[in-house]
Design a protein around this motif. Structure first.
Motif, PDB file in Angstrom:
ATOM      1  N   TYR B  24      44.366  35.790  29.451  1.00 37.40           N
ATOM      2  CA  TYR B  24      45.204  36.580  30.394  1.00 37.40           C
ATOM      3  C   TYR B  24      44.969  36.613  31.849  1.00 37.40           C
ATOM      4  O   TYR B  24      45.835  36.259  32.837  1.00 37.40           O
ATOM      5  CB  TYR B  24      44.730  38.315  30.281  1.00 37.40           C
ATOM      6  CG  TYR B  24      45.271  38.602  28.739  1.00 37.40           C
ATOM      7  CD1 TYR B  24      46.283  38.134  28.113  1.00 37.40           C
ATOM      8  CD2 TYR B  24      44.628  39.641  28.299  1.00 37.40           C
ATOM      9  CE1 TYR B  24      46.558  38.411  26.706  1.00 37.40           C
ATOM     10  CE2 TYR B  24      44.871  40.105  26.906  1.00 37.40           C
ATOM     11  CZ  TYR B  24      45.679  39.454  26.114  1.00 37.40           C
ATOM     12  OH  TYR B  24      46.126  39.796  24.917  1.00 37.40           O
ATOM     13  N   THR B  27      46.642  33.627  34.685  1.00 33.73           N
ATOM     14  CA  THR B  27      47.925  33.963  35.339  1.00 33.73           C
ATOM     15  C   THR B  27      47.650  34.109  36.928  1.00 33.73           C
ATOM     16  O   THR B  27      48.314  33.901  37.726  1.00 33.73           O
ATOM     17  CB  THR B  27      48.608  35.174  34.690  1.00 33.73           C
ATOM     18  OG1 THR B  27      50.067  35.035  35.407  1.00 33.73           O
ATOM     19  CG2 THR B  27      48.169  36.468  35.205  1.00 33.73           C
ATOM     20  N   GLN B  28      46.398  34.939  37.111  1.00 35.89           N
ATOM     21  CA  GLN B  28      46.012  34.951  38.491  1.00 35.89           C
ATOM     22  C   GLN B  28      45.161  33.654  39.082  1.00 35.89           C
ATOM     23  O   GLN B  28      44.915  33.514  39.968  1.00 35.89           O
ATOM     24  CB  GLN B  28      45.256  36.225  38.742  1.00 35.89           C
ATOM     25  CG  GLN B  28      45.762  37.579  38.713  1.00 35.89           C
ATOM     26  CD  GLN B  28      47.140  37.453  39.765  1.00 35.89           C
ATOM     27  OE1 GLN B  28      47.892  37.219  39.276  1.00 35.89           O
ATOM     28  NE2 GLN B  28      46.667  38.114  40.635  1.00 35.89           N
ATOM     29  N   ASP B  33      52.192  34.892  40.617  1.00 36.25           N
ATOM     30  CA  ASP B  33      51.576  35.506  41.805  1.00 36.25           C
ATOM     31  C   ASP B  33      50.425  35.631  41.978  1.00 36.25           C
ATOM     32  O   ASP B  33      49.559  36.606  42.116  1.00 36.25           O
ATOM     33  CB  ASP B  33      52.216  37.066  41.503  1.00 36.25           C
ATOM     34  CG  ASP B  33      53.561  37.282  41.234  1.00 36.25           C
ATOM     35  OD1 ASP B  33      54.290  36.567  41.896  1.00 36.25           O
ATOM     36  OD2 ASP B  33      54.007  37.647  39.934  1.00 36.25           O
ATOM     37  N   ASP B 108      49.668  29.435  33.969  1.00 31.58           N
ATOM     38  CA  ASP B 108      49.859  30.846  33.968  1.00 31.58           C
ATOM     39  C   ASP B 108      49.204  31.094  32.483  1.00 31.58           C
ATOM     40  O   ASP B 108      48.572  30.103  31.828  1.00 31.58           O
ATOM     41  CB  ASP B 108      51.252  31.233  33.962  1.00 31.58           C
ATOM     42  CG  ASP B 108      52.206  30.856  32.825  1.00 31.58           C
ATOM     43  OD1 ASP B 108      51.623  30.311  31.644  1.00 31.58           O
ATOM     44  OD2 ASP B 108      53.444  31.167  32.942  1.00 31.58           O
ATOM     45  N   LYS B 138      53.456  42.078  44.095  1.00 34.42           N
ATOM     46  CA  LYS B 138      53.365  41.499  42.769  1.00 34.42           C
ATOM     47  C   LYS B 138      52.093  41.202  42.246  1.00 34.42           C
ATOM     48  O   LYS B 138      51.746  41.443  41.127  1.00 34.42           O
ATOM     49  CB  LYS B 138      54.344  40.290  42.840  1.00 34.42           C
ATOM     50  CG  LYS B 138      55.875  40.600  43.094  1.00 34.42           C
ATOM     51  CD  LYS B 138      56.674  39.334  42.644  1.00 34.42           C
ATOM     52  CE  LYS B 138      56.735  38.760  44.101  1.00 34.42           C
ATOM     53  NZ  LYS B 138      57.720  37.661  44.289  1.00 34.42           N
ATOM     54  N   SER B 141      50.440  44.530  41.256  1.00 33.94           N
ATOM     55  CA  SER B 141      50.887  44.827  39.831  1.00 33.94           C
ATOM     56  C   SER B 141      50.282  44.120  38.704  1.00 33.94           C
ATOM     57  O   SER B 141      49.779  44.725  37.838  1.00 33.94           O
ATOM     58  CB  SER B 141      52.435  44.576  39.808  1.00 33.94           C
ATOM     59  OG  SER B 141      52.893  45.619  40.789  1.00 33.94           O
ATOM     60  N   THR B 142      50.131  42.811  38.967  1.00 34.88           N
ATOM     61  CA  THR B 142      49.373  41.775  37.929  1.00 34.88           C
ATOM     62  C   THR B 142      48.076  42.475  37.859  1.00 34.88           C
ATOM     63  O   THR B 142      47.682  42.499  36.616  1.00 34.88           O
ATOM     64  CB  THR B 142      49.517  40.320  38.507  1.00 34.88           C
ATOM     65  OG1 THR B 142      51.023  40.178  38.802  1.00 34.88           O
ATOM     66  CG2 THR B 142      49.268  39.689  37.325  1.00 34.88           C
ATOM     67  N   TYR B 143      47.346  42.453  39.083  1.00 30.02           N
ATOM     68  CA  TYR B 143      46.017  43.042  38.795  1.00 30.02           C
ATOM     69  C   TYR B 143      45.820  44.414  37.903  1.00 30.02           C
ATOM     70  O   TYR B 143      45.104  44.661  37.052  1.00 30.02           O
ATOM     71  CB  TYR B 143      45.410  43.234  39.981  1.00 30.02           C
ATOM     72  CG  TYR B 143      44.645  41.991  40.558  1.00 30.02           C
ATOM     73  CD1 TYR B 143      43.788  40.999  39.855  1.00 30.02           C
ATOM     74  CD2 TYR B 143      45.160  41.193  41.814  1.00 30.02           C
ATOM     75  CE1 TYR B 143      43.345  39.872  40.039  1.00 30.02           C
ATOM     76  CE2 TYR B 143      44.836  39.924  42.020  1.00 30.02           C
ATOM     77  CZ  TYR B 143      43.830  39.245  41.308  1.00 30.02           C
ATOM     78  OH  TYR B 143      43.558  38.005  41.600  1.00 30.02           O
ATOM     79  N   ASN B 145      47.944  45.484  35.547  1.00 24.51           N
ATOM     80  CA  ASN B 145      48.060  45.036  34.228  1.00 24.51           C
ATOM     81  C   ASN B 145      46.976  44.628  33.672  1.00 24.51           C
ATOM     82  O   ASN B 145      46.316  44.933  32.686  1.00 24.51           O
ATOM     83  CB  ASN B 145      49.146  44.087  33.993  1.00 24.51           C
ATOM     84  CG  ASN B 145      50.434  44.261  34.633  1.00 24.51           C
ATOM     85  OD1 ASN B 145      50.963  45.817  34.794  1.00 24.51           O
ATOM     86  ND2 ASN B 145      51.508  43.303  34.609  1.00 24.51           N
TER      87      ASN B 145
END
Ligand SMILES: [Fe+2]
Lengths: 84, 190
Positions: B24, B27-28, B33, B108, B138, B141-143, B145
């Motif tokens: 997961y 993606t960062q 994003d 990602d 963005k 938000s991803t963090y 999640n």
């Protein structure tokens, strides 16, 4: 936490304050109080960094840190290997 | 010019091997994003931005984002380094192992490689700074999640630090935008 990690944490804290103040000053160039704080942390970082490097070797490459013999830049752990 | 500092910006405390979370977190690293996108986006926009405030901010935030890339890659490395092939397979990472063993690669969370299509640059400072502010939201938000996807206190702690940085960056870009708008107004008046 071992002594090295403890000193490194102090550097991380001081550098974090400096990063935060740097970004703030980028949009508030006339804020004298923030500038004084920034210079305070700049001095603190220099002192802590000097102490760390005498004991544990260079923190920065390309001449921004001196090294004892033999070339101490090679010493582990590298940042991604650090165990807390 | 950049100088490397042999330390993480923030200490990362990873206790155990957690392959699902490592996937997961990808993606960062190389996602739309992610931190790599952020660093390249800001450092690339510096050349055509008109005000010194925005030039400084894009340089400094772009540099900080590179330090965040290192935090994320360190987390992924430490979460995966002790995994056996069987564990990788069980965590649906067999296809990742087949391609490159345990090597890190900017993609990602689905393995889609990083692309410059994730960044934007228009030279118009109003457009670019809005792009940057949206990118920070963005990433925030991803963090959020990612924080919901783990109960490991060490991972949550590092992700919360990174989330908080996105909030600060958004704030500073907003101030830089206001300064650019004032600069453009002044140019019109005189
Ligand atoms: Fe950011």
């Amino acid at each position: 936490m071992n002594e090295r990690a403890e000193l490194l944490l102090q550097i991380q804290e001081a550098e974090f304050a400096a990063v935060e103040l740097q970004l703030y000053l980028d949009t508030h160039m006339y804020d004298q109080k923030a500038l004084m704080e920034f210079n305070h942390y700049s001095n603190l970082i220099a002192t802590l960094k000097h102490e760390y490097e005498m004991k544990y070797g260079p923190l920065l490459n390309f001449g921004f840190s001196p090294s004892q013999y033999p070339w101490r830049w090679l010493e582990s752990p590298w940042p991604w290997e650090e165990q807390y | 010019m950049w100088i490397y500092e042999k330390k993480l910006q923030y200490p990362v405390r990873i206790g155990k091997c957690d392959l699902k979370m490592a996937r997961y977190l990808l993606t960062q690293y190389g996602g739309p994003d992610g931190e790599l996108s952020a660093a390249i986006r800001y450092l690339n926009q510096r050349y055509t931005i008109p005000t010194n405030e925005a030039k400084a901010l894009l340089t400094d935030i772009g540099t900080e984002e590179l330090a965040h890339v290192e935090i994320i890659t360190t987390m992924i490395y430490q979460l995966t380094k002790d995994a056996t092939v069987e564990q990788l397979e069980a965590a649906n990472l067999g296809s990742f192992y087949a391609i490159r063993d345990g090597a890190l690669f900017p993609s990602d969370a689905n393995g889609v490689p990083w692309t410059a299509g994730y960044i934007q640059a228009h030279a118009d400072p109003i457009t670019d700074l809005h792009e940057d502010m949206a990118a920070e939201q963005k990433a925030r938000s991803t963090y959020e999640n990612l924080i919901k996807l783990t109960d490991d206190p060490g991972i949550k702690d590092a992700l919360s630090f990174l989330r908080e940085r996105e909030v600060v960056h958004f704030q500073r870009f907003g101030e830089a935008l206001r300064i650019v708008q004032e600069y453009q107004q002044a140019k019109k008046v005189y």
